[in-house]
Design a protein around this motif. Structure first.
Motif, mmCIF file in Angstrom:
data_model
loop_
_atom_site.group_PDB
_atom_site.id
_atom_site.type_symbol
_atom_site.label_atom_id
_atom_site.label_comp_id
_atom_site.label_asym_id
_atom_site.label_seq_id
_atom_site.Cartn_x
_atom_site.Cartn_y
_atom_site.Cartn_z
ATOM 1 N N UNK A 1 -62.161 -28.045 6.925
ATOM 2 C CA UNK A 1 -62.416 -27.622 5.351
ATOM 3 C C UNK A 1 -63.541 -29.833 4.991
ATOM 4 N N UNK A 2 -64.740 -29.084 4.476
ATOM 5 C CA UNK A 2 -65.103 -30.410 3.524
ATOM 6 C C UNK A 2 -64.232 -30.865 3.000
ATOM 7 N N UNK A 3 -63.453 -30.788 2.020
ATOM 8 C CA UNK A 3 -62.265 -30.820 1.467
ATOM 9 C C UNK A 3 -61.716 -31.353 2.209
ATOM 10 N N UNK A 4 -61.472 -32.245 3.191
ATOM 11 C CA UNK A 4 -60.288 -32.638 4.519
ATOM 12 C C UNK A 4 -61.359 -33.865 4.833
ATOM 13 N N UNK A 5 -62.845 -33.686 4.795
ATOM 14 C CA UNK A 5 -63.423 -34.873 5.275
ATOM 15 C C UNK A 5 -63.200 -35.845 4.086
ATOM 16 N N UNK A 6 -63.642 -37.282 4.499
ATOM 17 C CA UNK A 6 -62.798 -38.675 3.526
ATOM 18 C C UNK A 6 -64.024 -38.889 2.610
ATOM 19 N N UNK A 7 -63.881 -38.638 1.571
ATOM 20 C CA UNK A 7 -64.132 -38.266 0.616
ATOM 21 C C UNK A 7 -65.702 -39.090 0.487
ATOM 22 N N UNK A 8 -66.265 -40.164 1.281
ATOM 23 C CA UNK A 8 -67.337 -41.077 1.196
ATOM 24 C C UNK A 8 -68.291 -40.150 1.601
ATOM 25 N N UNK B 1 -69.119 -21.899 2.698
ATOM 26 C CA UNK B 1 -69.097 -21.468 4.512
ATOM 27 C C UNK B 1 -68.794 -20.546 4.573
ATOM 28 N N UNK B 2 -68.980 -19.853 5.747
ATOM 29 C CA UNK B 2 -68.297 -18.629 5.754
ATOM 30 C C UNK B 2 -67.574 -18.253 6.675
ATOM 31 N N UNK B 3 -66.637 -17.032 6.525
ATOM 32 C CA UNK B 3 -65.191 -16.273 6.975
ATOM 33 C C UNK B 3 -63.980 -17.349 6.611
ATOM 34 N N UNK B 4 -63.129 -17.753 7.410
ATOM 35 C CA UNK B 4 -62.053 -18.380 6.401
ATOM 36 C C UNK B 4 -60.817 -19.670 6.712
ATOM 37 N N UNK C 1 -56.389 -19.325 13.488
ATOM 38 C CA UNK C 1 -56.771 -18.956 14.832
ATOM 39 C C UNK C 1 -57.859 -17.732 14.252
ATOM 40 N N UNK C 2 -58.277 -17.602 13.116
ATOM 41 C CA UNK C 2 -60.108 -16.800 12.503
ATOM 42 C C UNK C 2 -60.662 -18.086 11.913
ATOM 43 N N UNK C 3 -62.274 -17.416 12.600
ATOM 44 C CA UNK C 3 -62.895 -18.524 13.362
ATOM 45 C C UNK C 3 -63.487 -18.381 11.316
ATOM 46 N N UNK C 4 -64.231 -19.668 11.130
ATOM 47 C CA UNK C 4 -65.156 -19.568 10.168
ATOM 48 C C UNK C 4 -66.086 -21.156 9.523
ATOM 49 N N UNK C 5 -66.832 -21.111 9.128
ATOM 50 C CA UNK C 5 -67.450 -22.696 9.538
ATOM 51 C C UNK C 5 -67.764 -23.008 7.412
#
Length: 97
Positions: A5-12, A40-43, A47-51
């Motif tokens: 998830x983008x939310x888990x990326x460093x803020x900067x 993104x898409x999916x989840x 174990x469940x693919x997503x982007x």
């Protein structure tokens, strides 16, 4: 493909935060499209693919050969992209207009 998830990326490193801090001219086309897509898409369940939105943006830009191709794309062609529905197609087309 499973994406972080983008939310888990460093803020900067997050596209939206980078746009606000550095300005839109410093972002890549994929960063800008990810902001437009928002999600993104999916989840992201294990174990469940997503982007995430950034990976979805990269894929869309690759499929349509960049922003120019995406701008020229027909609505029905965009609707064929997995994870892209009427709302996201409308967001993309409105952004180009």
């Amino acid at each position: 493909m499973s994406a972080e998830r983008i939310k888990s990326w460093p803020t900067k490193e997050r596209p939206r935060e980078r746009l606000l801090a550095e300005g839109p001219e410093r972002l890549t086309d994929a960063d800008l499209l990810a902001i437009i897509l928002r999600i993104g898409s999916g989840t992201f369940r294990e174990g469940v693919p997503g982007t995430n939105a950034y990976e979805a943006a990269l894929s869309i830009l690759r499929d349509f050969r960049g922003l120019r191709g995406l701008d020229r794309a027909r609505i029905h062609d965009l609707l064929k992209v997995p994870g892209i529905g009427p709302a996201k197609v409308a967001q993309i087309k409105a952004a180009f207009e």
